[in-house]
Design a protein around this motif. Structure first.
Motif, PDB file in Angstrom:
ATOM      1  N   LEU A 247     -14.493 -10.613 -21.213  1.00 38.05           N
ATOM      2  CA  LEU A 247     -13.828  -9.329 -21.351  1.00 38.05           C
ATOM      3  C   LEU A 247     -13.454  -9.105 -22.813  1.00 38.05           C
ATOM      4  O   LEU A 247     -13.238 -10.056 -23.569  1.00 38.05           O
ATOM      5  N   ARG A 248     -13.365  -7.842 -23.200  1.00 37.51           N
ATOM      6  CA  ARG A 248     -12.991  -7.532 -24.581  1.00 37.51           C
ATOM      7  C   ARG A 248     -11.594  -8.037 -24.895  1.00 37.51           C
ATOM      8  O   ARG A 248     -11.335  -8.532 -25.989  1.00 37.51           O
ATOM      9  N   GLN A 249     -10.686  -7.877 -23.950  1.00 32.19           N
ATOM     10  CA  GLN A 249      -9.321  -8.358 -24.112  1.00 32.19           C
ATOM     11  C   GLN A 249      -8.711  -8.585 -22.737  1.00 32.19           C
ATOM     12  O   GLN A 249      -9.224  -8.091 -21.728  1.00 32.19           O
ATOM     13  N   CYS A 250      -7.608  -9.314 -22.716  1.00 31.30           N
ATOM     14  CA  CYS A 250      -6.968  -9.620 -21.444  1.00 31.30           C
ATOM     15  C   CYS A 250      -6.212  -8.421 -20.885  1.00 31.30           C
ATOM     16  O   CYS A 250      -6.206  -8.188 -19.684  1.00 31.30           O
ATOM     17  N   ASN A 251      -5.555  -7.638 -21.772  1.00 30.83           N
ATOM     18  CA  ASN A 251      -4.794  -6.457 -21.376  1.00 30.83           C
ATOM     19  C   ASN A 251      -3.772  -6.803 -20.295  1.00 30.83           C
ATOM     20  O   ASN A 251      -3.859  -6.331 -19.149  1.00 30.83           O
ATOM     21  N   PRO A 252      -2.757  -7.615 -20.645  1.00 32.43           N
ATOM     22  CA  PRO A 252      -1.798  -8.099 -19.638  1.00 32.43           C
ATOM     23  C   PRO A 252      -1.030  -7.001 -18.914  1.00 32.43           C
ATOM     24  O   PRO A 252      -0.701  -7.155 -17.736  1.00 32.43           O
ATOM     25  N   GLY A 253      -0.705  -5.901 -19.590  1.00 31.11           N
ATOM     26  CA  GLY A 253       0.062  -4.846 -18.933  1.00 31.11           C
ATOM     27  C   GLY A 253      -0.645  -4.279 -17.724  1.00 31.11           C
ATOM     28  O   GLY A 253      -0.055  -4.166 -16.630  1.00 31.11           O
ATOM     29  N   ARG A 254      -1.897  -3.898 -17.883  1.00 30.64           N
ATOM     30  CA  ARG A 254      -2.671  -3.369 -16.751  1.00 30.64           C
ATOM     31  C   ARG A 254      -2.897  -4.440 -15.680  1.00 30.64           C
ATOM     32  O   ARG A 254      -2.959  -4.135 -14.488  1.00 30.64           O
ATOM     33  N   LEU A 255      -3.009  -5.689 -16.118  1.00 29.33           N
ATOM     34  CA  LEU A 255      -3.228  -6.779 -15.167  1.00 29.33           C
ATOM     35  C   LEU A 255      -2.014  -6.942 -14.257  1.00 29.33           C
ATOM     36  O   LEU A 255      -2.153  -7.132 -13.042  1.00 29.33           O
ATOM     37  N   ILE A 256      -0.818  -6.850 -14.824  1.00 25.11           N
ATOM     38  CA  ILE A 256       0.402  -6.956 -14.021  1.00 25.11           C
ATOM     39  C   ILE A 256       0.495  -5.793 -13.038  1.00 25.11           C
ATOM     40  O   ILE A 256       0.821  -5.978 -11.854  1.00 25.11           O
ATOM     41  N   LEU A 257       0.197  -4.586 -13.502  1.00 27.49           N
ATOM     42  CA  LEU A 257       0.246  -3.420 -12.611  1.00 27.49           C
ATOM     43  C   LEU A 257      -0.767  -3.539 -11.472  1.00 27.49           C
ATOM     44  O   LEU A 257      -0.471  -3.184 -10.326  1.00 27.49           O
TER      45      LEU A 257
END
Length: 321
Positions: A247-257
């Motif tokens: 993946l380009r990035q983990c993007n934790p905020g969207r992952l938590i949602l």
């Protein structure tokens, strides 16, 4: 022009090594957090065992399953928060390396361990005086836990986990090396997604009144923990299979949602199944066999697979590297 003979070359640390150090920092923070949680559990056990009070130790063993459930819940919450917040910090500031990772990790471990032991002991003493009064005043253990225990535990989480992490990451910027972010393998967001789901599940279990289950033994909590482990494993497998390899990035905020959406949808399905079974029995019908209750349980377990994939597709929206 001729080169200046007095201009000596300055040795630079290898970029690959720096990048490798930055990529494993969130895992290192998470590992130290798990070690701190285990240290707190051992300290709690020794504080009960060393005074050699047999009545106190027997009471501790009686409630050991609930204590272990609370320990697993709190430790997983701290671990997944540290993993996602540190990864988010690295991605937001485009940090690919750190000149002094060992000193940074040692600082975090020392601050978090001392705060965890000191504040945990103080909170335990405070709760031992507040909870009996709260049980008598509210006449509900669940309500007392929500209004007394949970705010104190949240404050502890902020002080002994988030505060040391924030200070450590703030110091990280002084020794950080910026650069282009490396692709994230799919195992990390899949693991974080599953851990978030497990934390929500364990929190809901801890808030359920015991009267709902007709407990014959406190060890029912052990079965609930094993069920949570099975669910988290299935969620991890579903997320891992549904994500791109890189993946380009983990993007934790969207992952938590996305994980919260999956938990909410599954909880809604669980409540609907429970209400249907309750209405069926209250209407005068009898279950052919209590073993048939396993079928709705298996159905709810299987439902986690499509809900995980659906939540990732709707909210997380992974982008392949």
């Amino acid at each position: 022009m001729h080169a200046n003979p007095f201009d000596l070359p300055v040795s630079q640390p290898p970029a690959a090594a720096l990048t490798a150090r930055a990529s494993v920092l969130p895992y290192a923070f998470m590992g130290l957090t798990l070690l701190i949680g285990l240290s707190g559990l051992v300290f709690n056990l020794l504080s009960v065992w060393l005074p050699q009070d047999e009545e106190l130790f027997a009471s501790y063993l009686e409630y050991l399953p609930q204590i272990l459930a609370s320990f697993v819940e709190g430790t997983l919450l701290s671990a997944v928060a540290v993993l996602l917040l540190s990864r988010s910090y690295l991605e937001r500031h485009a940090i690919v390396g750190c000149a002094r990772p060992r000193q940074l990790l040692a600082l975090f471990f020392g601050m978090a361990l001392v705060l965890s032991l000191v504040l945990g002991f103080g909170a335990g003493q405070l709760l031992s005086h507040l909870l009996p009064w709260a049980y008598e005043w509210f006449e509900s253990p669940t309500l007392a836990q929500l209004l007394i225990s949970e705010p104190i535990n949240l404050l502890l989480f902020v002080l002994d986990t988030l505060l040391p992490l924030w200070l450590s990451l703030h110091l990280l910027r002084h020794h950080a090396v910026p650069g282009a972010a490396r692709p994230v393998p799919r195992r990390e967001p899949a693991l974080a997604f599953a851990l978030c789901f497990a934390v929500v599940y364990l929190k809901l279990v801890s808030l359920l009144p015991e009267q709902l289950f007709y407990y014959d033994s406190a060890w029912i909590y052990s079965l609930l923990l094993l069920a949570g482990l099975l669910q988290a494993g299935l969620v991890f497998a579903a997320a891992w299979s549904g994500l791109p390899l890189l993946l380009r990035q983990c993007n934790p905020g969207r992952l938590i949602l996305a994980s919260l959406l999956c938990s909410l949808l599954w909880l809604l399905a669980f409540v609907l199944v429970a209400v249907a079974i309750a209405l069926y029995t209250l209407s005068g019908n009898e279950l052919v066999s209590e073993a048939l209750l396993v079928l709705p349980g298996l159905g709810l377990l299987a439902l986690l697979w499509p809900l995980t994939r659906l939540s990732l597709r709707w909210v997380y929206r992974p982008q392949a590297a």
